[in-house]
Design an enzyme around this catalytic site. Structure first.
Site, short mmCIF file in Angstrom:
data_model
loop_
_atom_site.label_atom_id
_atom_site.label_comp_id
_atom_site.label_asym_id
_atom_site.label_seq_id
_atom_site.Cartn_x
_atom_site.Cartn_y
_atom_site.Cartn_z
N PHE A 90 0.78 -1.38 -0.02
CA PHE A 90 0.11 -0.10 -0.01
C PHE A 90 0.95 1.18 -0.17
O PHE A 90 1.87 1.37 0.60
CB PHE A 90 -1.02 -0.02 1.17
CG PHE A 90 -1.90 0.95 1.17
CD1 PHE A 90 -2.76 1.19 0.27
CD2 PHE A 90 -1.99 2.02 2.27
CE1 PHE A 90 -3.81 2.14 0.13
CE2 PHE A 90 -2.68 3.18 2.19
CZ PHE A 90 -3.59 3.09 1.38
N ASP A 161 6.86 -2.42 8.71
CA ASP A 161 5.48 -1.81 8.51
C ASP A 161 4.75 -3.19 8.77
O ASP A 161 4.50 -4.08 8.06
CB ASP A 161 5.53 -1.39 7.02
CG ASP A 161 4.05 -0.99 6.67
OD1 ASP A 161 3.06 -1.51 7.31
OD2 ASP A 161 4.00 -0.31 5.80
N HIS A 164 -0.28 -5.24 9.07
CA HIS A 164 -0.96 -6.13 8.84
C HIS A 164 -0.79 -7.46 9.63
O HIS A 164 -1.15 -8.73 9.69
CB HIS A 164 -0.64 -7.06 7.30
CG HIS A 164 -1.18 -6.11 6.15
ND1 HIS A 164 -0.73 -6.36 4.89
CD2 HIS A 164 -1.74 -4.93 6.02
CE1 HIS A 164 -0.81 -5.43 4.12
NE2 HIS A 164 -1.50 -4.51 4.98
N GLN A 187 -6.77 0.76 11.14
CA GLN A 187 -7.85 1.43 9.91
C GLN A 187 -8.97 0.26 10.08
O GLN A 187 -8.81 -0.93 10.39
CB GLN A 187 -7.31 1.48 8.67
CG GLN A 187 -8.19 2.08 7.62
CD GLN A 187 -8.74 0.70 6.93
OE1 GLN A 187 -8.30 -0.31 6.96
NE2 GLN A 187 -9.82 1.10 6.02
N LYS A 190 -8.60 -3.32 9.24
CA LYS A 190 -7.62 -4.20 9.69
C LYS A 190 -7.96 -5.36 10.85
O LYS A 190 -8.95 -5.45 11.31
CB LYS A 190 -6.44 -3.31 10.52
CG LYS A 190 -5.85 -2.10 9.56
CD LYS A 190 -4.93 -2.91 8.42
CE LYS A 190 -4.21 -2.10 7.45
NZ LYS A 190 -5.00 -1.30 6.53
N ARG A 219 6.13 18.68 22.59
CA ARG A 219 5.71 19.32 23.91
C ARG A 219 5.86 18.02 24.85
O ARG A 219 4.92 17.17 24.64
CB ARG A 219 4.48 19.98 23.83
CG ARG A 219 3.99 20.42 25.24
CD ARG A 219 2.66 21.27 25.31
NE ARG A 219 2.53 22.12 26.42
CZ ARG A 219 1.17 22.18 26.82
NH1 ARG A 219 0.24 22.11 26.06
NH2 ARG A 219 1.02 23.02 28.00
N TYR A 226 4.61 25.66 27.67
CA TYR A 226 4.66 25.70 26.11
C TYR A 226 6.34 25.65 25.70
O TYR A 226 6.41 26.51 24.88
CB TYR A 226 3.99 26.89 25.52
CG TYR A 226 2.43 26.70 25.81
CD1 TYR A 226 1.59 25.85 25.28
CD2 TYR A 226 1.62 27.28 26.76
CE1 TYR A 226 0.25 25.90 25.48
CE2 TYR A 226 0.39 27.49 27.17
CZ TYR A 226 -0.12 26.47 26.72
OH TYR A 226 -1.52 26.24 26.96
N ARG A 236 -1.61 12.43 18.23
CA ARG A 236 -2.33 11.88 19.32
C ARG A 236 -3.40 10.95 19.28
O ARG A 236 -4.46 11.70 18.55
CB ARG A 236 -2.63 12.87 20.61
CG ARG A 236 -1.19 13.74 21.13
CD ARG A 236 -1.44 14.44 22.23
NE ARG A 236 -2.48 15.57 22.03
CZ ARG A 236 -2.22 16.66 21.63
NH1 ARG A 236 -0.86 17.23 21.44
NH2 ARG A 236 -3.12 17.79 21.30
#
Length: 388
Positions: A90, A161, A164, A187, A190, A219, A226, A236
């Site tokens: 992919f 990767d 899968h 996703q 999956k 951060r 900050y 996140r």
């Protein structure tokens, strides 16, 4: 196509869920904090996912593509560097490197497993190579023994990767226990899912800490003034998705056990159909979760393959054409492409070229059905090939 068709087989729905997901969502809702800073679902999921995969740490992120980008960024991939990727995958595998300003270098895959050809990867190494990214295609491990040796010989890190490969094992070890960073996807299609989402597993705490900074706009978690220590973005994961993924992880082992049984039967049945070649298995991969049931019809050609898939869908099978070789999509050439041509890459990647034209996959939910439905799949495929 044939006139008198058998009734379409019934397969389990996907995604699967029950009260565990419902209870998790309510738990996340009622804790009063819906993002990971202050909530507990993401932190707990990361601990559970890391332990399950044998990793030192895990970091949950927004999706699998971001998981790959973050993994590469932690290893210093950026402008001026190259990342070796499979030509057959992919396109997120290549675009994760390209989005960082690096050049994606496609190399061919092995004809049996459809995973990265390690010899081809070795030939593609240059002084600019910063990472080698095998893809564990359909849950089958790439040759991690050979990749580890290549990494040791060249000093170039491996990034798995593992989009899968939830729960997959190589010589008894899961992806997080193999000494390299691994990136996962959650996703919708999956093996475990919250619609979207991803995770990165790390073999050490230092790489996790850097990744945490970069996935949270640079951060630190405890910062109140900050002071952003690095560049980064907001990758996140939210608390609701994490609560769903905790339930999905809890049922993964049982689903893998069922798919392993059904996949062995389906492989035997498909191999008996003239002209059909199922995806092979490296026996060192002692646990394959089977994200897809993949096979080839060598020589069929892309147009006839597409017609066959359309007919399989019409007959009730959740069938799909396989990925195109990454260099055969316009998006590959927009940025971070190697200084070559489509024709030259096609010449270098004959297996990926063949798969682009003759590969087919079935959704993994077919492998959660009963044995009768597995026989139905083979019979439907044989009928459709004869009609074609």
């Amino acid at each position: 196509m044939s006139g008198n068709r058998r009734p379409a087989p019934e397969f389990p729905a996907w995604p699967q869920y029950d009260d565990a997901e419902r209870e998790g969502l309510i738990r996340a809702l009622e804790q009063g904090q819906w993002w990971r800073i202050g909530g507990s679902e993401v932190d707990t999921f990361e601990e559970e996912f890391a332990a399950y995969h044998g990793a030192e740490r895990a970091l949950a992120v927004t999706n699998g593509t971001h998981a790959l980008e973050l993994a590469l960024q932690v290893l210093g991939v950026g402008p001026g560097s190259e990342v070796i990727v499979p030509a057959f995958t992919f396109i997120s595998s290549s675009q994760a490197a390209q989005r960082l300003g690096a050049v994606a270098v496609p190399v061919d895959v092995a004809p049996e497993t459809y995973c990265l050809d390690v010899a081809a990867a070795a030939e593609a190494v240059t002084p600019r190579t910063r990472a080698i990214m095998p893809v564990h295609m359909a849950g089958h491990f790439a040759d991690m023994d050979a990749l580890d040796k290549l990494s040791a010989d060249t000093g170039i890190p491996v990034v798995q990767d593992a989009a899968h490969a939830h729960g997959a094992q190589w010589r008894g070890k899961r992806a997080g226990a193999l000494g390299s960073i691994a990136a996962f996807s959650f996703q919708n299609g999956k093996l475990m899912t919250a619609g979207e989402g991803g995770a990165v597993t790390f073999p050490d705490n230092a790489s996790y800490e850097e990744a945490f900074l970069r996935h949270s706009c640079g951060r630190p978690q405890t910062d109140r003034r900050y002071f952003h220590r690095t560049s980064g973005s907001n990758f996140r994961l939210n608390e609701f998705s994490a609560s769903v993924l905790r339930a999905q992880l809890a049922r993964l082992d049982g689903q893998i056990a069922t798919r392993e049984e059904r996949a062995a039967l389906l492989r035997r049945l498909l191999a008996d159909i003239p002209g059909v070649v199922p995806q092979g298995r490296d026996e060192r991969a002692d646990r394959v979760p089977h994200y897809m049931a993949m096979f080839r019809v060598p020589g069929i050609g892309e147009d006839r393959r597409n017609a066959l898939v359309d007919d399989l869908v019409a007959r009730g099978l959740p069938a799909f054409v396989v990925f195109r070789a990454v260099y055969r999509s316009d998006g590959f050439w927009e940025t971070g492409a190697p200084d070559t041509t489509v024709d030259e890459l096609a010449r270098r990647n004959p297996v990926s070229e063949a798969l682009t034209a003759d590969g087919i996959w079935l959704h993994h939910r077919t492998l959660l059905a009963g044995e009768r439905q597995i026989h139905d799949i083979a019979e439907i495929l044989a009928d459709a090939l004869a009609a074609l």
